[in-house]
Enzyme design. Structure first.
Site, PDB file in Angstrom:
ATOM      1  N   CYS A   2       0.842  -1.185   0.000  1.00 51.71           N
ATOM      2  CA  CYS A   2       0.000   0.000   0.000  1.00 51.71           C
ATOM      3  C   CYS A   2       0.881   1.240   0.000  1.00 51.71           C
ATOM      4  O   CYS A   2       1.913   1.289   0.664  1.00 51.71           O
ATOM      5  CB  CYS A   2      -0.956   0.082   1.189  1.00 51.71           C
ATOM      6  N   ARG A  27       3.831  -0.313  -4.841  1.00 48.46           N
ATOM      7  CA  ARG A  27       3.556  -0.815  -3.490  1.00 48.46           C
ATOM      8  C   ARG A  27       2.208  -1.530  -3.401  1.00 48.46           C
ATOM      9  O   ARG A  27       1.878  -2.121  -2.368  1.00 48.46           O
ATOM     10  CB  ARG A  27       3.578   0.337  -2.485  1.00 48.46           C
ATOM     11  N   TRP A  74      -2.953  -2.631  -1.724  1.00 46.78           N
ATOM     12  CA  TRP A  74      -2.700  -4.062  -1.895  1.00 46.78           C
ATOM     13  C   TRP A  74      -3.616  -4.733  -0.875  1.00 46.78           C
ATOM     14  O   TRP A  74      -3.424  -4.596   0.331  1.00 46.78           O
ATOM     15  CB  TRP A  74      -1.230  -4.395  -1.610  1.00 46.78           C
ATOM     16  N   ASN A 100      -2.014   1.965   5.763  1.00 51.20           N
ATOM     17  CA  ASN A 100      -1.187   0.856   5.287  1.00 51.20           C
ATOM     18  C   ASN A 100      -0.879   0.003   6.506  1.00 51.20           C
ATOM     19  O   ASN A 100      -0.390   0.519   7.515  1.00 51.20           O
ATOM     20  CB  ASN A 100       0.111   1.424   4.672  1.00 51.20           C
ATOM     21  N   GLY A 101      -1.191  -1.293   6.451  1.00 50.47           N
ATOM     22  CA  GLY A 101      -0.939  -2.166   7.602  1.00 50.47           C
ATOM     23  C   GLY A 101      -2.153  -3.033   7.886  1.00 50.47           C
ATOM     24  O   GLY A 101      -3.056  -3.138   7.050  1.00 50.47           O
ATOM     25  N   GLU A 489      16.831 -18.202  -7.921  1.00 47.82           N
ATOM     26  CA  GLU A 489      16.472 -16.835  -8.316  1.00 47.82           C
ATOM     27  C   GLU A 489      15.886 -16.815  -9.735  1.00 47.82           C
ATOM     28  O   GLU A 489      14.909 -16.115  -9.999  1.00 47.82           O
ATOM     29  CB  GLU A 489      17.723 -15.944  -8.209  1.00 47.82           C
ATOM     30  N   LYS A 493      12.236 -15.444 -10.570  1.00 45.30           N
ATOM     31  CA  LYS A 493      12.022 -14.344 -11.541  1.00 45.30           C
ATOM     32  C   LYS A 493      11.004 -14.762 -12.588  1.00 45.30           C
ATOM     33  O   LYS A 493      10.092 -14.032 -12.905  1.00 45.30           O
ATOM     34  CB  LYS A 493      13.321 -13.955 -12.247  1.00 45.30           C
ATOM     35  N   GLU A 496       7.382 -15.144 -11.109  1.00 44.89           N
ATOM     36  CA  GLU A 496       6.681 -13.959 -10.614  1.00 44.89           C
ATOM     37  C   GLU A 496       6.289 -12.984 -11.721  1.00 44.89           C
ATOM     38  O   GLU A 496       5.277 -12.313 -11.600  1.00 44.89           O
ATOM     39  CB  GLU A 496       7.454 -13.259  -9.495  1.00 44.89           C
ATOM     40  N   HIS A 512      16.171 -36.910  -7.689  1.00 43.97           N
ATOM     41  CA  HIS A 512      15.438 -37.414  -6.534  1.00 43.97           C
ATOM     42  C   HIS A 512      13.969 -36.984  -6.554  1.00 43.97           C
ATOM     43  O   HIS A 512      13.316 -36.980  -5.505  1.00 43.97           O
ATOM     44  CB  HIS A 512      16.113 -36.944  -5.243  1.00 43.97           C
ATOM     45  N   LYS A 611       5.728  -4.456  -4.166  1.00 47.61           N
ATOM     46  CA  LYS A 611       7.078  -4.243  -3.650  1.00 47.61           C
ATOM     47  C   LYS A 611       6.961  -3.982  -2.160  1.00 47.61           C
ATOM     48  O   LYS A 611       6.016  -3.353  -1.721  1.00 47.61           O
ATOM     49  CB  LYS A 611       7.648  -3.012  -4.361  1.00 47.61           C
TER      50      LYS A 611
HETATM   51  C1  F6R Z   1      11.487 -11.049  -5.855  1.00 45.46           C
HETATM   52  C2  F6R Z   1      11.453 -10.023  -4.833  1.00 45.46           C
HETATM   53  C3  F6R Z   1      11.067 -10.420  -3.466  1.00 45.46           C
HETATM   54  C4  F6R Z   1      11.899  -9.653  -2.438  1.00 45.46           C
HETATM   55  C5  F6R Z   1      11.397  -9.964  -1.025  1.00 45.46           C
HETATM   56  C6  F6R Z   1      12.233  -9.261   0.028  1.00 45.46           C
HETATM   57  O1  F6R Z   1      11.868 -10.525  -7.081  1.00 45.46           O
HETATM   58  O2  F6R Z   1      11.704  -8.870  -5.094  1.00 45.46           O
HETATM   59  O3  F6R Z   1      11.182 -11.785  -3.278  1.00 45.46           O
HETATM   60  O4  F6R Z   1      13.235 -10.009  -2.575  1.00 45.46           O
HETATM   61  O5  F6R Z   1      10.076  -9.556  -0.910  1.00 45.46           O
HETATM   62  O6  F6R Z   1      12.195  -7.879  -0.132  1.00 45.46           O
HETATM   63  P1  F6R Z   1      13.223  -6.958   0.607  1.00 45.46           P
HETATM   64  O7  F6R Z   1      14.569  -7.208  -0.002  1.00 45.46           O
HETATM   65  O8  F6R Z   1      12.751  -5.564   0.369  1.00 45.46           O
HETATM   66  O9  F6R Z   1      13.194  -7.350   2.052  1.00 45.46           O
END
Ligand code: F6R
Length: 616
Positions: A2, A27, A74, A100-101, A489, A493, A496, A512, A611
């Site tokens: 948010c 966000r 969000w 937000n929260g 990773e 990527k 997501e 396995h 994010k």
């Molecule tokens: C994936 C991604 C997330 C963040 C995770 C931690 O591309 O961006 O998995 O890595 O949410 O976020 P931070 O680093 O902000 O704690």
């Protein structure tokens, strides 16, 4: 999660708030809304969908007010509906609020408010806050309207369990906003004759670079001319105004199609910024200014614990490999969300590290608090200056990669890999690593930006591969040792941003279980290093080939792959072990990015994500 924006000044608040919301949209993008105050009248617009939709729908609406608040959501409590979008207005029309929260005791508060005649339009936990503030406002003795307003917010927050960043307007106080935070970020921007509030600086840097990072438990009361900060216990707080170093261009797309693309291509510069000034004069080790722990004390550490979530957790796994390999100190890596509840037995001389780009991830913050509660020092690697984790840590290292706006982490991730490698060097040189090995290691790290630059030249090849492979529904990503976390990773990527199912595995573990997935319909992306693991990884590739699985090999230049084994071969530069995970990450980022583009996905705002995960 948010985004919050607030404005008080001389300009039309709605335009400035909508502009801020666009910058904060990463966000949360389930819905957006704005409310401004004209006299005692709230003008409100909110709807599901993106900020662009809100801007369109408000273009004809008159919102002349110069005080306002806005929100991108969000969804947590309550579905994605117009009614659940913020701002929320109390049922007596006195209070407007964004939040937000998560308010954990909202149900009992709601029950109480219903007995007092307040009504509810939404399914959110937030709406109880607005009504409870309105309730206290009615009961508050009539001193000045402003202090009555602040006190009603303070009283409300004393009853609230959970987390919040809020901004509140009151119909009786036309040029005032009261805002507060606990567990959700909130920043006050101090401009020229105006004030702004925001969840993070990207929403306000176009208007001011002077900011106050509010702390948990603080309430700020802003009027057209001044602001004051106090605590929930009514103690006055002297504000500290910081200067933000991020520039507005850092938060803009420029010529790129997506922030993710921009941030992938910014990686050479980001790595340079992360390492600048962090090598010793003799060029044999790393140095960090903000660890707040002496070399003598550092030498006593017998175990490192790393805590993080998501991509940052993958970076911890690489740090584990490098620290154990080069410094010979045991390392534990935990998901922050698990560590906080696991009650792990811990050794006496352990040191904790948290890795978090945003510095606001609630699980990482809570895990850090848990480690501190147990009496351990916690150092933090963060990108966002002044973030909650950075502030609460005993010391740490900033990443200095500029704002990361794409929801999928890219440049922050490779910077975390670099800083983990530098930490391995720093600790290694305190122990058994020789001067000469240290010099070689430093030399290799300094060369990383150029190797990444060279690897980025593979973009056209990866674009071509993406076109050929975008229609598959399942992928495996396989690697060993420090390339196993890169495989994780790569899988993260891809899933997501393209919504394709992908799994990362240690290459030898594949037989396995996951090998059951292999068919012509499930390609495998192999990360192949030259050197001692080469033959082992090739054997795993043979096992896939024998089952008609397609293979994309990301291999270092010296790898002599058997002809015809891989369907696609991407050759990356040979490099030092400490740099290899950084360089190998670039093709998996590009592959995922181009596949997502090929599928027409919303790369920077993938569905269901946001994010900075500030709710548990
Ligand atoms: C994936 C991604 C997330 C963040 C995770 C931690 O591309 O961006 O998995 O890595 O949410 O976020 P931070 O680093 O902000 O704690």
């Amino acid at each position: 999660m948010c985004g919050i924006v607030g404005y008080i000044g001389k300009q039309k608040a709605s335009a400035i708030i909508l502009e801020g919301l666009k910058r904060l949209e990463y966000r949360g993008y389930d819905s957006a809304g704005v409310a401004t105050l004209t006299g005692s009248r709230f003008d409100l617009a909110k709807k599901i969908g993106r900020v662009a939709g809100l801007i369109k729908s408000t273009s004809a609406q008159k919102m002349p007010g110069t005080t306002g608040i806005g929100h991108t959501r969000w969804a947590t409590h309550g579905g994605v509906t117009d009614a659940n979008a913020h701002p929320h207005i109390s049922s007596d029309q006195k209070i407007a609020l964004i939040h937000n929260g998560v308010i954990e005791n909202y149900a009992s508060i709601k029950k109480f408010l219903l007995t007092k005649g307040y009504t509810f339009q939404s399914e959110t936990d937030t709406e109880v806050l607005g009504n409870l503030i309105a309730y206290h406002y009615q009961k508050e003795p009539a001193t000045s309207e402003g202090s009555r307003f602040v006190e009603s917010v303070r009283k409300t927050l004393r009853h609230v369990e959970g987390t919040y960043g809020i901004a509140v307007m009151c119909g009786d106080c036309p040029a005032e906003i009261v805002a507060a935070r606990k567990g959700s970020p909130l920043i006050l921007g101090v401009g020229d004759g105006e004030y702004m509030l925001a969840s993070d600086v990207s929403a306000i840097i176009s208007r001011t670079q002077n900011v106050v990072y509010l702390k948990d438990g603080e309430i700020v009361h802003i009027t057209a001319k001044s602001f004051s900060i106090s605590t929930l216990d009514s103690e006055d707080v002297s504000p500290v105004i910081d200067k933000v170093t991020w520039r507005i261009e850092d938060a803009e797309l420029g010529t790129h199609a997506h922030f993710m693309e921009k941030e992938i291509f910014e990686q050479p510069a980001a790595l340079e910024n992360s390492m600048r000034g962090r090598f010793s004069e003799d060029g044999s080790t790393a140095q960090f200014g903000g660890l707040n722990i002496s070399a003598v004390d550092f030498r006593q550490i017998d175990r490192f614990h790393f805590l993080a979530c998501g991509s940052a957790w993958h970076a911890c796994l690489v740090a584990e490999h490098l620290i154990e390999r080069f410094a010979r100190v045991p390392v534990e890596v935990d998901y922050a969300s698990e560590f906080r509840y696991r009650n792990t037995p811990l050794s006496k001389n352990a040191l904790f590290f948290t890795l978090s780009q945003s510095g606001e991830t609630i699980d990482t913050l809570a895990a850090m608090r848990e480690a501190k509660r147990k009496g351990y020092k916690v150092l933090a690697v963060n990108n966002v200056v002044g973030s909650s984790i950075a502030r609460e840590a005993d010391g740490g290292v900033y990443q200095h990669v500029g704002p990361e706006i794409g929801v999928a982490s890219t440049k922050a991730f490779t910077s975390q890999l670099l800083l983990g490698a530098m930490l391995a060097l720093y600790v290694g040189r305190m122990r058994d690593m020789s001067f000469n090995d240290g010099v070689d290691y430093v030399h290799a790290l300094k060369g990383a930006p150029d190797l990444v630059r060279k690897t980025l030249e593979l973009a056209p090849q990866l674009k071509g591969i993406a076109k050929r492979y975008a229609h598959y529904h399942d992928f495996l990503f396989l690697g060993r040792l420090s390339l196993f976390p890169v495989a994780l990773e790569g899988a993260l990527k891809l899933k997501e941003i393209s919504y394709i199912h992908a799994e990362g595995y240690p290459a030898a573990e594949m037989k396995h279980g996951p090998i059951a997935l292999i068919s012509e319909q499930c390609p495998s992306v192999f990360l192949v290093p030259s050197g001692e693991m080469f033959n082992k990884v090739v054997s795993s590739m043979q096992e896939i080939k024998a089952r008609k699985g397609k293979i994309i090999a990301i291999a270092t230049e010296k790898c002599d792959l058997p002809a015809g084994l891989a369907d696609e071969v991407i050759l990356i530069p040979e490099c030092h072990e400490a740099v290899l995970p950084i360089v190998a990450t670039v093709p998996v980022q590009l592959l995922s990015y181009y596949i997502a583009v090929e599928l027409n996905r919303d790369v920077d705002k993938p569905r269901n994500l946001a994010k900075s995960v500030t709710v548990e």
